[in-house]
Design an enzyme around this catalytic site. Structure first.
Site, PDB file in Angstrom:
ATOM      1  N   ASP A   1       0.816  -1.217   0.000  1.00 34.11           N
ATOM      2  CA  ASP A   1       0.000   0.000   0.000  1.00 34.11           C
ATOM      3  C   ASP A   1       0.845   1.260   0.000  1.00 34.11           C
ATOM      4  OD1 ASP A   1      -2.228  -1.573   0.027  1.00 34.11           O
ATOM      5  OD2 ASP A   1      -2.668  -1.306   2.160  1.00 34.11           O
ATOM      6  N   ARG A   2       1.972   1.246   0.722  1.00 33.35           N
ATOM      7  CA  ARG A   2       2.790   2.461   0.791  1.00 33.35           C
ATOM      8  C   ARG A   2       3.367   2.822  -0.572  1.00 33.35           C
ATOM      9  NH1 ARG A   2       6.974   2.037   5.661  1.00 33.35           N
ATOM     10  NH2 ARG A   2       7.161  -0.070   4.838  1.00 33.35           N
TER      11      ARG A   2
ATOM     12  N   TYR B   1       1.954   2.054  -3.463  1.00 34.81           N
ATOM     13  CA  TYR B   1       0.818   2.567  -4.248  1.00 34.81           C
ATOM     14  C   TYR B   1       0.552   4.022  -3.896  1.00 34.81           C
ATOM     15  CZ  TYR B   1      -3.873   3.026  -6.217  1.00 34.81           C
ATOM     16  OH  TYR B   1      -4.955   3.467  -6.946  1.00 34.81           O
ATOM     17  N   ASP B   2       0.544   4.328  -2.604  1.00 31.24           N
ATOM     18  CA  ASP B   2       0.273   5.703  -2.166  1.00 31.24           C
ATOM     19  C   ASP B   2       1.322   6.669  -2.713  1.00 31.24           C
ATOM     20  OD1 ASP B   2      -1.916   4.775  -0.784  1.00 31.24           O
ATOM     21  OD2 ASP B   2      -0.881   4.708   1.162  1.00 31.24           O
TER      22      ASP B   2
ATOM     23  N   LYS C   1     -27.049 -12.796  -3.111  1.00 26.38           N
ATOM     24  CA  LYS C   1     -27.893 -11.595  -3.205  1.00 26.38           C
ATOM     25  C   LYS C   1     -27.329 -10.599  -2.190  1.00 26.38           C
ATOM     26  CE  LYS C   1     -32.686  -9.927  -3.005  1.00 26.38           C
ATOM     27  NZ  LYS C   1     -32.444  -8.868  -2.004  1.00 26.38           N
TER      28      LYS C   1
ATOM     29  N   ARG D   1     -30.825   2.681  -8.676  1.00 25.66           N
ATOM     30  CA  ARG D   1     -31.920   1.938  -9.286  1.00 25.66           C
ATOM     31  C   ARG D   1     -33.203   2.758  -9.335  1.00 25.66           C
ATOM     32  NH1 ARG D   1     -36.137  -1.122  -7.431  1.00 25.66           N
ATOM     33  NH2 ARG D   1     -36.948  -2.605  -8.961  1.00 25.66           N
TER      34      ARG D   1
ATOM     35  N   LYS E   1     -30.511 -17.872 -11.313  1.00 22.03           N
ATOM     36  CA  LYS E   1     -30.841 -17.391 -12.655  1.00 22.03           C
ATOM     37  C   LYS E   1     -30.757 -18.538 -13.658  1.00 22.03           C
ATOM     38  CE  LYS E   1     -28.580 -12.856 -12.005  1.00 22.03           C
ATOM     39  NZ  LYS E   1     -27.488 -12.001 -12.502  1.00 22.03           N
TER      40      LYS E   1
ATOM     41  N   CYS F   1      -8.299   8.192  28.415  1.00 22.89           N
ATOM     42  CA  CYS F   1      -9.323   8.503  27.423  1.00 22.89           C
ATOM     43  C   CYS F   1      -8.839   8.139  26.028  1.00 22.89           C
ATOM     44  CB  CYS F   1      -9.665   9.997  27.489  1.00 22.89           C
ATOM     45  SG  CYS F   1     -10.753  10.570  26.160  1.00 22.89           S
TER      46      CYS F   1
ATOM     47  N   CYS G   1     -13.730  10.799  31.582  1.00 19.41           N
ATOM     48  CA  CYS G   1     -12.500  11.429  31.102  1.00 19.41           C
ATOM     49  C   CYS G   1     -12.293  12.711  31.902  1.00 19.41           C
ATOM     50  CB  CYS G   1     -12.615  11.746  29.614  1.00 19.41           C
ATOM     51  SG  CYS G   1     -11.337  12.876  29.004  1.00 19.41           S
TER      52      CYS G   1
END
Length: 710
Positions: free
Chosen positions: A60-61, A63-64, A159, A180, A331, A446, A462
């Site tokens: 991912d790094r 790609y980023d 579905k 739709r 189907k 917190c 907190c």
């Protein structure tokens, strides 16, 4: 576009791409243009490997880094294109959605959770195709013999419980998308669907010149739980279920909001194309070749019994799927047979959905998060796989406090039973399957501001006060909300902007906002800034009950705030009242009286109120109860009154000693019925022999007691 790394041997950003780049300013325009084209090609390839083939080639790094480089090039050299991957990060907000006509009807399909209905569907298919059975089967029989003239193959797929969309491509480029809607027309959501990373802006492979496909937009379950965790931790209500979250996200007027949320899409039908197919299976296998993501659970089966088995397998496996399903779609595989079967006005005759049973009461805890309320109280919340409880879909449940967590022994991964307190508030009743060790460890700091947690008996708080972003944001959100002062123009995102920009650090800061400062923020303009300034100015003299509700006093909602205002008349009188005086007010018991006294006894809260007054905010005092002319009478109001609201009528009779309640009983003296009254109250009045007054008769009654309608 190239669909295989071997087809782009000169592209350096496909295999082991570099992530360190020369400064953009050192490139010529021609070099920048060439690099941008290679980056677009590479990013489309990596999107396909990630979303369609689920086999990413780079981390991912990396790609980023490629994405950021392309964004920088397009910005520096004005190289943006309509189908660039960088166009999937949002756009300008919309005023409203246009309505568009679908290229072909997007019909619903008939469905049932009863297996007998599924076999009836199969019989109808064979009858209409002229394929008779060798042995007669009675309607509803759950076992079928072979057919004399051949059998029908079925293509089965999950579905999905999401939102259907039509997506149109022309010459391989993303053209538009629509919901739709009613099946014939839908909302134009082109800008929002563009932001979904799994939907390509340019097709790959040997795509047709024209293509309209149907897909289901959804939020993966893992992403849904992670996103809900973020919402809960920052004090927002979580989404009820992935489908609602997906539908609400796709209908956002601001595409940048859509882009921030983890939408995904499966494609499952071709509505129109400049290419013919012979079977459902062929169509499904071709879509990925064009870069369109399909579901890997789809399969071809020989007969209806195998289709039923397919659905039963889905029931067994659905807790392990990363998407919500509510049935199996069956189907007819042969598209020529589908044409012969045709459709009704609402549904095709060649497809049927065998629904899954609803999850009921028992479900799995996917996460436990700690929510920070505006008073600082920390509340543990279990995020669940959606489950049906008394007809309501539940995806979160309260764990109340650390003691209850320990008593239940509950932790992430456990299977639990959910109940609804008073048929309203969901809570974890018991652990029915312990899949963890120990129980969830309540934090000692917190989760939002890292301040220490302080315990008051079983409750946790907190200690950060308004220095805690969650408490500050929640307090201000409540102050400006419809349940508070109802200040238009300050939604969640705008408020986040003001806090992040340092313009608002407390409620009184709202009244220091300047038009020039607001107009400089992204998404704001002179007009919206001026409108907010006018709204704030108009609310500097709020009604006392609105102001009390806006302050966020624990246990004090609009109804209790109104009772306090009527009983004490002024803000100072409410602030100085002791617990005995407070308990003398309707709707105020010992617990509520204690909370009110604690709130107004807090030095910090009094400082906020004093600061608001210094900014010109002064709630209007109200006239306290003026007499007992109507003492002993009880009124119920229904329908719309002319010239004043039901709430104002209730306040009027209460000021003169009467009671105003919300439901008719044997203790009710009069039901006042305006225009379009509620039928149930009229029925109750008749059964309890309660007199019904129209508005004219009500005002005559008041006049008889020397009471004027203001």
């Amino acid at each position: 576009m190239s669909t295989d790394a071997r087809e782009a041997p000169d592209n350096p950003f496909i295999e082991d791409p570099p992530t360190d780049f020369d400064d953009v300013d050192d490139l010529t325009e021609e070099a920048a243009r060439r690099q941008a084209e290679q980056l677009r090609e590479a990013l489309r390839y990596h999107d396909r490997r990630y979303y369609v083939e689920t086999d990413p080639r780079i981390p991912d790094r990396a790609y980023d880094a490629l994405f950021a480089r392309l964004s920088a090039l397009e910005s520096a050299f004005d190289l943006q294109t309509e189908d660039s991957p960088t166009r999937q990060v949002g756009g300008e907000p919309l005023d409203a959605f246009d309505t568009v006509e679908h290229v072909a009807p997007m019909r619903s399909i008939d469905s049932s959770g009863d297996v007998e209905d599924v076999y009836d569907f199969d019989r109808r298919v064979h009858d209409r195709l002229g394929l008779s059975q060798t042995e007669g089967d009675s309607a509803g029989q759950a076992s079928l013999d072979a057919y004399a003239d051949g059998a029908v193959e079925y293509f089965c797929e999950p579905k999905f419980d999401g939102l259907s969309v039509e997506v149109v491509y022309e010459d391989g480029r993303y053209e538009r998308a629509a919901t739709r809607g009613n099946g014939e027309t839908g909302d134009d959501v082109t800008a929002n669907v563009r932001t979904i990373r799994s939907i390509p802006l340019r097709l790959s492979g040997d795509f047709p010149d024209y293509l309209a496909v149907r897909g289901e937009v959804y939020i993966p379950r893992d992403a849904f739980q992670a996103y809900n965790r973020e919402r809960v931790e920052r004090g927002d209500d979580p989404f009820a279920n992935p489908r609602n979250a997906a539908a609400g996200t796709l209908r956002q007027l601001d595409p940048s909001v859509t882009a921030e949320r983890p939408l995904d899409c499966f494609f499952f039908d071709v509505l129109d194309a400049s290419r013919r197919f012979s079977t459902q299976r062929e169509r499904q296998e071709t879509l990925p070749e064009w870069g369109l993501k399909v579901n890997d659970r789809s399969t071809l089966v020989d007969d209806i019994e195998a289709a039923v088995d397919y659905r039963d397998d889905l029931v067994e496996d659905r807790d392990d799927l990363d998407y919500e399903v509510d049935g199996a779609v069956i189907k007819v595989n042969d598209l020529e047979q589908c044409e012969r079967l045709g459709s009704t006005s609402r549904a095709p005759r060649w497809a049927y959905a065998y629904k899954l049973p609803a999850r009921t009461e028992e479900t799995t805890v996917r996460d436990i998060v700690v929510q920070v309320g505006r008073t600082g109280r920390l509340t543990p919340v279990a995020l669940l796989d959606p489950v049906d409880v008394a007809g309501v879909t539940v995806s979160r449940a309260s764990l109340h406090n650390p003691d209850q967590i320990a008593d239940l022994g509950v932790a992430v991964g456990d299977r639990v039973k959910i109940q609804r307190a008073g048929d309203v508030i969901p809570y974890v009743d018991e652990v029915v399957e312990d899949n963890s060790e120990g129980h969830f460890a309540f934090p000692d700091h917190c989760p939002v501001c890292e301040s220490a947690v302080e315990f008051d008996g079983p409750l946790a708080f907190c200690t950060g006060g308004l220095a805690c972003p969650a408490q500050l944001k929640r307090a201000i959100e409540h102050y400006v909300s419809r349940g508070g002062l109802d200040i238009d123009g300050l939604g969640e995102q705008k408020l986040d902007q003001l806090i992040e920009a340092g313009l608002v650090e407390s409620i009184p800061d709202l009244y220091d906002l300047r038009v020039a400062d607001l107009a400089r923020l992204d998404g704001w303009g002179e007009t919206s800034a001026e409108n907010l300034a006018r709204e704030l100015e108009a609310k500097t003299e709020p009604s006392l009950d609105d102001f009390l509700a806006a302050l966020g006093v624990p246990e004090v909602g609009p109804t209790t705030a109104t009772s306090l205002a009527r009983a004490f008349g002024s803000l100072d009188a409410v602030m100085d009242a002791d617990e005995d005086e407070l308990q003398a007010v309707d709707d105020v018991g010992p617990t509520v009286a204690h909370e009110i006294r604690e709130f107004f006894g807090s030095e910090r809260n009094r400082e906020v109120i004093a600061d608001l007054r210094e900014h010109g905010v002064e709630p209007r005092s109200v006239e306290v109860e003026t007499g007992d002319a109507l003492s002993g009478l009880t009124f119920v109001f229904t329908g719309a009154l002319d010239g004043y609201t039901r709430e104002e009528a209730q306040a009027l009779v209460e000021r003169h000693g009467a009671n105003a309640t919300g439901s008719v009983s044997g203790n009710t003296d009069y039901l006042v019925a305006g225009e379009s009254p509620g039928g149930s109250k009229l029925t109750d009045a008749e059964s309890e022999e309660v007199p019904v007054l129209d508005q004219e008769a009500f005002e005559a009654l008041l006049a008889d007691h020397d009471i004027e309608v203001e």
